[in-house]
Design a protein around this motif. Structure first.
Motif, PDB file in Angstrom:
ATOM      1  N   GLY A   1       9.200   1.682  -6.179  1.00 14.32           N
ATOM      2  CA  GLY A   1       9.872   0.516  -5.666  1.00 14.32           C
ATOM      3  C   GLY A   1       9.380   0.264  -4.306  1.00 14.32           C
ATOM      4  N   PHE A   2       9.574  -1.073  -3.741  1.00 15.50           N
ATOM      5  CA  PHE A   2       9.403  -1.560  -2.321  1.00 15.50           C
ATOM      6  C   PHE A   2      10.497  -1.979  -1.811  1.00 15.50           C
ATOM      7  CE2 PHE A   2       5.898  -1.530  -5.010  1.00 15.50           C
ATOM      8  CZ  PHE A   2       4.723  -0.918  -4.514  1.00 15.50           C
ATOM      9  N   GLU A   3      10.726  -2.024  -0.510  1.00 15.33           N
ATOM     10  CA  GLU A   3      11.721  -2.572   0.331  1.00 15.33           C
ATOM     11  C   GLU A   3      11.704  -3.895   0.189  1.00 15.33           C
ATOM     12  OE1 GLU A   3      11.931  -0.997   4.296  1.00 15.33           O
ATOM     13  OE2 GLU A   3      11.837   1.106   3.571  1.00 15.33           O
ATOM     14  N   ASP A   4      10.613  -4.601   0.332  1.00 17.68           N
ATOM     15  CA  ASP A   4      10.671  -6.074   0.362  1.00 17.68           C
ATOM     16  C   ASP A   4      10.604  -6.637  -1.188  1.00 17.68           C
ATOM     17  OD1 ASP A   4       9.460  -8.789   0.274  1.00 17.68           O
ATOM     18  OD2 ASP A   4       8.284  -8.577   1.795  1.00 17.68           O
TER      19      ASP A   4
ATOM     20  N   HIS B   1      10.286  -9.353  -2.325  1.00 20.53           N
ATOM     21  CA  HIS B   1       9.101 -10.476  -2.599  1.00 20.53           C
ATOM     22  C   HIS B   1       7.917  -9.659  -3.041  1.00 20.53           C
ATOM     23  CE1 HIS B   1       6.577 -14.176  -2.729  1.00 20.53           C
ATOM     24  NE2 HIS B   1       5.793 -13.463  -1.721  1.00 20.53           N
ATOM     25  N   LEU B   2       7.536  -8.645  -2.401  1.00 20.03           N
ATOM     26  CA  LEU B   2       6.444  -7.792  -2.568  1.00 20.03           C
ATOM     27  C   LEU B   2       6.635  -7.077  -3.901  1.00 20.03           C
ATOM     28  CD1 LEU B   2       3.552  -6.208  -1.776  1.00 20.03           C
ATOM     29  CD2 LEU B   2       5.084  -4.636  -0.929  1.00 20.03           C
TER      30      LEU B   2
ATOM     31  N   GLU C   1       8.190  -8.097  -6.467  1.00 18.90           N
ATOM     32  CA  GLU C   1       7.756  -9.161  -7.724  1.00 18.90           C
ATOM     33  C   GLU C   1       6.388  -9.607  -7.911  1.00 18.90           C
ATOM     34  OE1 GLU C   1      10.232 -12.582  -6.671  1.00 18.90           O
ATOM     35  OE2 GLU C   1      12.232 -11.784  -7.240  1.00 18.90           O
ATOM     36  N   ARG C   2       5.525  -9.653  -6.689  1.00 25.15           N
ATOM     37  CA  ARG C   2       4.208  -9.948  -6.623  1.00 25.15           C
ATOM     38  C   ARG C   2       3.646  -8.932  -7.294  1.00 25.15           C
ATOM     39  NH1 ARG C   2       0.958 -12.751  -3.340  1.00 25.15           N
ATOM     40  NH2 ARG C   2      -0.220 -10.978  -2.467  1.00 25.15           N
ATOM     41  N   ILE C   3       3.869  -7.682  -7.261  1.00 25.62           N
ATOM     42  CA  ILE C   3       3.248  -6.641  -7.662  1.00 25.62           C
ATOM     43  C   ILE C   3       3.619  -6.412  -9.157  1.00 25.62           C
ATOM     44  CG2 ILE C   3       2.802  -4.016  -7.451  1.00 25.62           C
ATOM     45  CD1 ILE C   3       2.695  -4.186  -4.741  1.00 25.62           C
ATOM     46  N   ARG C   4       4.860  -6.419  -9.608  1.00 23.04           N
ATOM     47  CA  ARG C   4       5.386  -6.108 -10.814  1.00 23.04           C
ATOM     48  C   ARG C   4       5.103  -7.381 -11.683  1.00 23.04           C
ATOM     49  NH1 ARG C   4       4.803  -1.040 -10.408  1.00 23.04           N
ATOM     50  NH2 ARG C   4       6.320  -0.110  -9.115  1.00 23.04           N
ATOM     51  N   LEU C   5       5.360  -8.734 -11.359  1.00 23.94           N
ATOM     52  CA  LEU C   5       5.544  -9.713 -12.288  1.00 23.94           C
ATOM     53  C   LEU C   5       4.253 -10.900 -12.158  1.00 23.94           C
ATOM     54  CD1 LEU C   5       9.173 -10.323 -11.662  1.00 23.94           C
ATOM     55  CD2 LEU C   5       8.113  -9.043 -13.439  1.00 23.94           C
ATOM     56  N   SER C   6       3.410 -10.686 -11.370  1.00 27.49           N
ATOM     57  CA  SER C   6       2.276 -11.612 -10.878  1.00 27.49           C
ATOM     58  C   SER C   6       1.080 -11.334 -11.352  1.00 27.49           C
ATOM     59  CB  SER C   6       2.230 -12.182  -9.478  1.00 27.49           C
ATOM     60  OG  SER C   6       1.929 -11.185  -8.632  1.00 27.49           O
TER      61      SER C   6
ATOM     62  N   ILE D   1      -9.593   0.415  -1.408  1.00 24.08           N
ATOM     63  CA  ILE D   1      -8.240   0.360  -1.347  1.00 24.08           C
ATOM     64  C   ILE D   1      -8.044  -0.920  -0.249  1.00 24.08           C
ATOM     65  CG2 ILE D   1      -6.255   1.317  -0.155  1.00 24.08           C
ATOM     66  CD1 ILE D   1      -7.184   3.997  -1.684  1.00 24.08           C
ATOM     67  N   GLU D   2      -8.790  -0.856   0.803  1.00 25.81           N
ATOM     68  CA  GLU D   2      -8.972  -1.799   1.869  1.00 25.81           C
ATOM     69  C   GLU D   2      -8.979  -3.202   1.364  1.00 25.81           C
ATOM     70  OE1 GLU D   2      -7.594  -1.434   4.587  1.00 25.81           O
ATOM     71  OE2 GLU D   2      -7.077   0.701   4.086  1.00 25.81           O
ATOM     72  N   ALA D   3      -9.921  -3.511   0.518  1.00 21.50           N
ATOM     73  CA  ALA D   3     -10.266  -4.848  -0.208  1.00 21.50           C
ATOM     74  C   ALA D   3      -9.224  -5.208  -0.852  1.00 21.50           C
ATOM     75  CB  ALA D   3     -11.487  -4.566  -1.080  1.00 21.50           C
ATOM     76  N   LEU D   4      -8.444  -4.162  -1.786  1.00 20.79           N
ATOM     77  CA  LEU D   4      -7.372  -4.791  -2.401  1.00 20.79           C
ATOM     78  C   LEU D   4      -6.280  -4.734  -1.803  1.00 20.79           C
ATOM     79  CD1 LEU D   4      -8.001  -2.548  -5.525  1.00 20.79           C
ATOM     80  CD2 LEU D   4      -8.439  -4.798  -5.373  1.00 20.79           C
ATOM     81  N   MET D   5      -5.950  -4.498  -0.563  1.00 19.91           N
ATOM     82  CA  MET D   5      -4.865  -4.338   0.352  1.00 19.91           C
ATOM     83  C   MET D   5      -4.938  -5.868   0.756  1.00 19.91           C
ATOM     84  SD  MET D   5      -2.882  -1.861   0.945  1.00 19.91           S
ATOM     85  CE  MET D   5      -2.149  -2.059   2.359  1.00 19.91           C
ATOM     86  N   LEU D   6      -6.067  -6.442   1.046  1.00 23.21           N
ATOM     87  CA  LEU D   6      -6.080  -7.897   1.418  1.00 23.21           C
ATOM     88  C   LEU D   6      -5.594  -8.943   0.428  1.00 23.21           C
ATOM     89  CD1 LEU D   6      -9.464  -8.130   3.025  1.00 23.21           C
ATOM     90  CD2 LEU D   6      -7.429  -8.079   4.045  1.00 23.21           C
ATOM     91  N   ILE D   7      -5.578  -8.290  -0.939  1.00 27.50           N
ATOM     92  CA  ILE D   7      -4.882  -9.174  -1.914  1.00 27.50           C
ATOM     93  C   ILE D   7      -3.404  -9.173  -2.002  1.00 27.50           C
ATOM     94  CG2 ILE D   7      -4.742  -9.566  -4.401  1.00 27.50           C
ATOM     95  CD1 ILE D   7      -7.589  -8.704  -4.618  1.00 27.50           C
ATOM     96  N   VAL D   8      -3.056  -7.917  -1.661  1.00 28.00           N
ATOM     97  CA  VAL D   8      -1.685  -7.745  -1.518  1.00 28.00           C
ATOM     98  C   VAL D   8      -0.804  -8.176  -0.436  1.00 28.00           C
ATOM     99  CG1 VAL D   8       0.597  -5.819  -1.962  1.00 28.00           C
ATOM    100  CG2 VAL D   8      -1.756  -5.721  -2.955  1.00 28.00           C
ATOM    101  N   PHE D   9      -1.555  -8.149   0.834  1.00 29.56           N
ATOM    102  CA  PHE D   9      -1.000  -8.374   1.892  1.00 29.56           C
ATOM    103  C   PHE D   9      -2.192  -9.617   2.744  1.00 29.56           C
ATOM    104  CE2 PHE D   9       0.600  -4.203   1.219  1.00 29.56           C
ATOM    105  CZ  PHE D   9       1.988  -4.359   1.514  1.00 29.56           C
ATOM    106  N   PRO D  10      -2.140 -10.646   2.095  1.00 29.41           N
ATOM    107  CA  PRO D  10      -3.247 -11.498   2.748  1.00 29.41           C
ATOM    108  C   PRO D  10      -2.892 -11.751   4.096  1.00 29.41           C
ATOM    109  CG  PRO D  10      -1.668 -12.799   1.231  1.00 29.41           C
ATOM    110  CD  PRO D  10      -1.280 -11.171   1.177  1.00 29.41           C
ATOM    111  N   LEU D  11      -3.945 -12.247   4.763  1.00 31.10           N
ATOM    112  CA  LEU D  11      -4.137 -12.363   6.362  1.00 31.10           C
ATOM    113  C   LEU D  11      -3.410 -13.650   6.714  1.00 31.10           C
ATOM    114  CD1 LEU D  11      -7.702 -11.171   7.343  1.00 31.10           C
ATOM    115  CD2 LEU D  11      -5.603  -9.688   7.441  1.00 31.10           C
TER     116      LEU D  11
END
Length: 214
Positions: free
Chosen positions: A144-147, A149-150, A152-157, A204-214
């Motif tokens: 699980g995550f504290e945020d 919105h995050l 939902e983004r990771i689980r449902l989108s 990992i860093e490339a995919l982090m930009l998808i999860v946490f866009p700049l």
């Protein structure tokens, strides 16, 4: 002193050992050849038992495939858990990094997971429906995550699908690409997984930009 005699193996133990050998052979064959490409002859040659013995333990090819896939998922989840337990994520970003790192480690440790996903994940039908319901590693799915919105983004989108497909494709196809390149150059494959620590962090860093866009 004489050598101690080994205790006789009971019939129950013999049956379990035979069943385990069949399952190991099935995991290897289904991962390498897919369901349609695997025949009983592949499995019997791999484990050295008769077709009638395979059917005695698993009744059908479909049942054997399901049991083999369940075993692969269990091994993958165990490898994922062992890798994740080494981490101490202190934030959502750290949790996502830890999740992806453990996922990569598990894909390398249990290559059959990614191979089955790639072979069976694009063929519509009962097997795909079954995979959708049973192929998710429980420990990874439970993080699980504290945020919210995050979460939902990771689980449902579509982000969930992009992360999973990217990790599986890059890690699983890496050894195949390394072997193909070696063959094209007339060299022997190195026999090592090409996912070095540096490439792992790059992915990992490339995919982090998808999860946490700049």
């Amino acid at each position: 002193m004489g050598l101690k005699e080994r205790p006789a193996v009971s019939r129950v133990e013999q049956r379990e050992q035979t069943k385990s050998r069949i399952l190991e052979a099935a995991m290897a064959c289904f991962a390498r050849l897919g369901f349609e490409g695997t025949h009983f002859s592949h499995i019997t040659e791999h484990c050295g038992v008769k077709r009638s013995t395979v059917l005695y333990h698993f009744q059908s090819k479909e049942n054997l495939w399901r049991e083999a896939v369940k075993s692969v998922v269990e091994r993958f989840d165990e490898a994922f858990s062992q890798s994740l337990n080494l981490c101490d994520p202190s934030s959502d970003q750290a949790r996502v990094r830890a999740l992806m790192s453990a996922f990569i480690d598990a894909l390398i440790a249990v290559p059959q997971y990614g191979q089955i996903y790639l072979r069976e994940g694009s063929s519509e039908g009962e097997r795909l429906d079954w995979l959708v319901s049973n192929f998710g590693p429980p420990r990874a799915m439970a993080i699980g995550f504290e945020d919210r919105h995050l979460q939902e983004r990771i689980r449902l989108s579509i982000v969930r699908d992009i992360l999973g497909a990217s990790l599986i494709s890059v890690v699983t196809l890496g050894p195949m690409m390394e072997a193909s390149l070696a063959a094209a150059l007339g060299k022997k494959p190195a026999g090592l997984h090409p996912m070095t620590d540096y490439r792992k962090q790059e992915l990992i860093e490339a995919l982090m930009l998808i999860v946490f866009p700049l």
